[in-house]
Design an enzyme around this catalytic site. Structure first.
Site, PDB file in Angstrom:
ATOM      1  N   ASN A 236       0.788  -1.151   0.068  1.00 52.48           N
ATOM      2  CA  ASN A 236      -0.059  -0.118  -0.080  1.00 52.48           C
ATOM      3  C   ASN A 236       0.909   1.182   0.069  1.00 52.48           C
ATOM      4  O   ASN A 236       1.633   1.730   1.091  1.00 52.48           O
ATOM      5  CB  ASN A 236      -1.027  -0.016   1.211  1.00 52.48           C
TER       6      ASN A 236
ATOM      7  N   LYS B 143      -0.021   4.309  -0.451  1.00 51.75           N
ATOM      8  CA  LYS B 143      -0.556   5.583   0.320  1.00 51.75           C
ATOM      9  C   LYS B 143      -0.189   6.727  -0.510  1.00 51.75           C
ATOM     10  O   LYS B 143      -0.357   6.439  -1.702  1.00 51.75           O
ATOM     11  CB  LYS B 143      -0.053   5.444   1.892  1.00 51.75           C
TER      12      LYS B 143
ATOM     13  N   SER C 299       3.593  -1.975  10.408  1.00 54.45           N
ATOM     14  CA  SER C 299       5.147  -1.785  10.615  1.00 54.45           C
ATOM     15  C   SER C 299       5.639  -3.233  10.139  1.00 54.45           C
ATOM     16  O   SER C 299       6.603  -3.792  10.839  1.00 54.45           O
ATOM     17  CB  SER C 299       5.354  -1.421  11.895  1.00 54.45           C
TER      18      SER C 299
ATOM     19  N   GLU D 168      -5.308  -4.739  10.884  1.00 52.55           N
ATOM     20  CA  GLU D 168      -4.333  -3.310  10.912  1.00 52.55           C
ATOM     21  C   GLU D 168      -4.432  -2.806  12.158  1.00 52.55           C
ATOM     22  O   GLU D 168      -5.359  -1.835  12.207  1.00 52.55           O
ATOM     23  CB  GLU D 168      -4.476  -2.557   9.434  1.00 52.55           C
TER      24      GLU D 168
ATOM     25  N   GLU E  72      -6.707   4.634   8.006  1.00 53.10           N
ATOM     26  CA  GLU E  72      -6.450   6.145   7.608  1.00 53.10           C
ATOM     27  C   GLU E  72      -7.729   6.690   7.020  1.00 53.10           C
ATOM     28  O   GLU E  72      -8.011   7.893   7.023  1.00 53.10           O
ATOM     29  CB  GLU E  72      -5.170   6.409   6.819  1.00 53.10           C
TER      30      GLU E  72
ATOM     31  N   HIS F  48      -9.433   1.299   5.279  1.00 54.06           N
ATOM     32  CA  HIS F  48      -8.251   1.324   5.707  1.00 54.06           C
ATOM     33  C   HIS F  48      -8.272   2.347   6.779  1.00 54.06           C
ATOM     34  O   HIS F  48      -9.036   3.307   6.907  1.00 54.06           O
ATOM     35  CB  HIS F  48      -7.248   1.839   4.687  1.00 54.06           C
TER      36      HIS F  48
ATOM     37  N   GLY G 213       2.737   2.501  10.862  1.00 53.92           N
ATOM     38  CA  GLY G 213       3.678   3.751  10.531  1.00 53.92           C
ATOM     39  C   GLY G 213       4.429   3.930  11.942  1.00 53.92           C
ATOM     40  O   GLY G 213       4.993   5.173  11.985  1.00 53.92           O
TER      41      GLY G 213
HETATM   42  P1  13P Z   1       2.957   0.559   7.434  1.00 50.69           P
HETATM   43  O1  13P Z   1       3.627  -0.761   7.232  1.00 50.69           O
HETATM   44  O2  13P Z   1       3.824   1.838   7.148  1.00 50.69           O
HETATM   45  O3  13P Z   1       3.118   0.498   9.161  1.00 50.69           O
HETATM   46  O4  13P Z   1       1.828   0.752   7.246  1.00 50.69           O
HETATM   47  C1  13P Z   1       0.670  -0.308   7.384  1.00 50.69           C
HETATM   48  C2  13P Z   1      -0.540  -0.201   6.405  1.00 50.69           C
HETATM   49  O5  13P Z   1      -1.164   0.867   6.947  1.00 50.69           O
HETATM   50  C3  13P Z   1      -0.551  -0.792   5.483  1.00 50.69           C
HETATM   51  O6  13P Z   1      -1.909  -0.621   4.819  1.00 50.69           O
END
Ligand code: 13P
Length: 256
Positions: free
Chosen positions: A15, A17, A218, A172, A102, A100, A178
């Site tokens: 992903n 982002k 992560s 997640e 976010e 997701h 992150g």
């Molecule tokens: P990170 O791997 O940067 O923690 O992000 C995870 C994520 O949100 C994948 O969709």
């Protein structure tokens, strides 16, 4: 009776982002395609909307699939800024993330929106990856299991038996996204078991056993193998480590 694990697909999705222009996305996707060793894992990349078409060209003819990070549930109309499921399918997507964290926390997507998005994705012939996960506050209050059960239920209850066969869930935990703080393999496996048991309650044991459940938060090259060792962990949803070919390929290869 077949080995239950072997009946589920293994999926690794990068992903991206809000990273990568079209040209940057093509460079990354081209390197992934060139260096990905054939294996049992299905590998997909999820670029931002503006990079979907160029990345689709870059991966054409390869085993790498194209995923979108979000969708709006309407097919077309006066919805400024939105992109529909038929548009994503026409751009070459076969997978779409919905819900997701976010999207839930920055953009306010609720369970009802996410259910509608999953239906739109299925109607357009693609596979939704329904993302669920608790915040640190919810975990500390002892509510993690109830949060994911209710997030899963809100979407899956609205799907038909046939639609459920094309479902993927991603766990997640918000506190691991992150932050560099990964769920331990035991915590991830325990939460995946909770998700599978809620799928069994809502949709029956067949759906529960068939549905791939991915872990995200992560994930890096050096922890992917341990997380994937969980019997109920069927793949990974990778954020930061998917932005470089080296780290993403290490994770893909850890998945087999
Ligand atoms: P990170 O791997 O940067 O923690 O992000 C995870 C994520 O949100 C994948 O969709």
């Amino acid at each position: 009776m077949p080995d239950q694990e072997s009946t589920r697909r293994t999926v690794v999705i990068g992903n991206w982002k809000m990273h990568k222009t079209g040209a940057e996305g093509v460079a990354l996707a081209t390197e992934i395609v060139a260096r990905l060793r054939p294996g049992r894992a299905e590998v997909a990349v999820a670029p931002p909307f503006t990079a979907l078409a160029p990345v689709a060209d870059a991966i054409r003819g390869s085993s790498v699939a194209l995923a979108a990070q979000d969708v709006f549930h309407e097919r077309e109309g006066a919805f400024t800024g939105a992109v529909s499921a038929p548009m994503l399918a026409a751009a070459g997507c076969s997978i779409v993330l919905v819900g997701h964290s976010e999207r839930r926390h920055v953009f306010g997507d609720g369970d009802e929106d996410i259910g509608r998005k999953a239906l739109a994705v299925l109607d357009a012939g693609m596979r939704p990856v329904v993302c669920v996960g608790e915040t640190l506050e919810q975990r500390d209050a002892g509510g993690a299991e109830n949060v994911v059960r209710s997030q899963v239920g809100a979407v899956v209850a609205g799907l038909s038996e046939t639609q459920r066969t094309r479902l993927t869930v991603a766990y997640e935990p918000v506190w691991a996204i992150g932050t560099g703080r990964t769920a331990t393999p035991d915590t991830a496996e325990a939460m995946h078991r909770v998700i599978r048991s809620s799928l069994a309650t809502i949709a029956g044991p067949g759906t529960a056993e068939r549905t791939p459940i991915l872990y995200g938060g992560s994930v890096k090259g050096d922890n992917a193998g341990a997380i994937l060792a969980g019997a109920n962990v069927d793949g990974l949803l990778v954020g930061g480590a998917s932005l470089r070919a080296d780290s993403f390929l290490t994770i893909c290869h850890a998945a087999g």
